[in-house]
Write a protein that holds these residues in place. Structure first.
Motif, short mmCIF file in Angstrom:
data_model
loop_
_atom_site.label_atom_id
_atom_site.label_comp_id
_atom_site.label_asym_id
_atom_site.label_seq_id
_atom_site.Cartn_x
_atom_site.Cartn_y
_atom_site.Cartn_z
N LYS A 232 0.95 -1.31 0.35
CA LYS A 232 0.12 -0.46 0.37
C LYS A 232 0.97 0.98 0.33
O LYS A 232 0.62 2.31 -0.73
N ASN A 233 1.85 1.19 0.69
CA ASN A 233 2.66 2.32 0.71
C ASN A 233 3.98 1.79 -0.05
O ASN A 233 4.02 3.39 -0.38
N LYS B 235 1.48 4.29 -2.67
CA LYS B 235 0.80 6.02 -2.45
C LYS B 235 2.68 6.28 -2.75
O LYS B 235 3.08 7.57 -3.29
N CYS C 122 -1.92 12.42 -1.71
CA CYS C 122 -1.24 10.48 -2.18
C CYS C 122 -2.91 10.59 -0.83
O CYS C 122 -3.36 9.07 -1.40
N ASP C 123 -3.07 10.38 0.20
CA ASP C 123 -3.06 9.73 1.00
C ASP C 123 -5.17 10.08 0.76
O ASP C 123 -6.15 9.54 0.78
N TYR C 124 -5.35 11.71 -0.33
CA TYR C 124 -6.33 11.41 -0.66
C TYR C 124 -7.11 10.70 -1.17
O TYR C 124 -8.14 9.64 -1.49
N ILE D 205 -5.59 7.96 -2.50
CA ILE D 205 -5.83 6.00 -2.60
C ILE D 205 -7.43 5.86 -1.75
O ILE D 205 -7.99 4.92 -1.61
N ARG D 206 -7.93 6.99 -0.71
CA ARG D 206 -9.20 7.15 0.11
C ARG D 206 -10.46 7.11 -0.64
O ARG D 206 -10.96 5.73 -0.70
N ILE D 207 -10.26 7.82 -2.02
CA ILE D 207 -11.32 7.56 -2.88
C ILE D 207 -11.19 6.53 -3.39
O ILE D 207 -12.28 6.13 -3.81
N GLU E 5 -10.04 3.82 -2.34
CA GLU E 5 -10.97 2.07 -1.67
C GLU E 5 -12.19 2.09 -1.32
O GLU E 5 -12.98 1.38 -1.45
N MET E 6 -12.92 3.25 -1.74
CA MET E 6 -14.04 3.85 -1.73
C MET E 6 -14.21 3.33 -2.68
O MET E 6 -15.79 2.80 -2.63
N THR E 7 -14.21 3.43 -3.32
CA THR E 7 -14.54 3.53 -5.14
C THR E 7 -14.71 1.86 -5.96
O THR E 7 -15.08 1.28 -6.79
#
Length: 304
Positions: free
Chosen positions: A81-82, A85, A179-181, A183-185, A187-189
């Motif tokens: 995951k990193n 990122k 980057c965190d934003y 990745i968050r999108i 994982e939500m999608t």
């Protein structure tokens, strides 16, 4: 990172800034050496012409990007995951640093040192997308293969949107935040994308109409050749002459079979098994085998 002479790096950095501010045609070699505080003799020791200098700037930034991407891939201290990122941050840093200069050169040159400028542009684009692809498959597995290009489109769009906002507002976002934003999108999608048929595939990014030799990033075949080149570069660095010779012979056989479209041949399988034993080549061979598997399937389907 790619290592180069400190003076050469200084000249390239100063020239890049001068070209972007003043324009290539209004920047003289004298302007560059004066800013660098070096002699013209020192300049010509590294670059024969301004065109040669521009070419080396483009080539260096591209090679440095690939070198840093590989360092992320081979690191044993970073989880998958990193690694994704870090790839997104790497792309952000590359685009922020190089896009203005690259666009200026591409818009003002039809070719440089005999190579069409669109090929430079396509090669750069291919490198960015292929690094996303590599890390996404490594992190989420083959089950996202059918939607991977939709995820890449999402990442690519968000990254460019953040860069555009930074330029318009003339302020910088913390790259880790971006980057965190992203990745968050993702994982939500990702689960929602799996529920419906994909509407974006690789043809959305890659032209299928142009000639294969001119299209630098159109298919797995081109990624195969790119991976072969990376393997050859690693073999050259091998300490033992005898082993280097054996590994070179093996990858040359692989390349020969690939050019013939024989992705399922016993010769290719045997050579890849031999190459895979070399620890420094394991990642590239794994990538090659994944591409080979897809191309082998396509070949069999085409022969039905």
């Amino acid at each position: 990172m790619i290592k180069i002479d400190e003076k050469q790096k200084l000249i390239m950095d100063v020239a890049k800034e001068c070209f972007s501010k003043q324009g290539l045609q209004f920047t003289s070699i004298y302007d560059i050496v004066k800013t660098c505080k070096i002699s013209k003799a020192t300049f010509y020791k590294h670059f024969s012409t301004k065109e040669d200098l521009v070419y080396e700037i483009l080539a260096y930034s591209n090679k440095n990007f690939l070198s840093r991407a590989r360092a992320i891939d081979v690191s044993l201290e970073i989880n998958n995951k990193n690694k994704l990122k870090n790839k997104i941050i790497l792309v952000l840093e590359y685009l922020i640093s190089n896009t203005p200069f690259n666009l200026f050169i591409i818009e003002n040159f039809s070719q440089i040192k005999g190579q069409p400028m669109y090929k430079f542009k396509e090669t750069i684009r291919d490198n960015l997308l292929s690094e996303y692809h590599k890390s996404l498959i490594t992190l989420y597995g083959d089950e996202i293969e059918s939607i991977v290009w939709e995820i890449i489109f999402l990442i690519d769009s968000l990254v460019h949107e953040f860069i555009l906002i930074m330029r318009i507002k003339k302020e910088e976002f913390e790259l880790n935040f971006v980057c965190d934003y992203v990745i968050r999108i993702i994982e939500m999608t990702i689960d929602e994308l799996k529920k419906v048929p994909a509407v974006i595939d690789k043809s959305f990014f890659y032209s299928e109409n142009s000639d294969l030799e001119d299209n630098l990033f159109s298919s797995e075949q081109l990624l195969i050749y790119k991976t072969i080149g990376e393997i050859k570069d690693l073999i050259v660095k091998h300490d033992t002459v005898i082993e280097r010779k054996k590994l070179t012979e093996a990858i040359n056989m692989v390349e020969k079979e690939a050019k013939l479209g024989l992705y399922n041949s016993l010769i290719m399988d045997a050579m890849l098994s031999f190459l895979e034993k070399e620890k420094s080549l394991k990642i590239e061979i794994a990538i090659f085998n994944k591409l080979k598997s897809k191309l082998g399937d396509d070949t069999r389907e085409g022969n039905k």
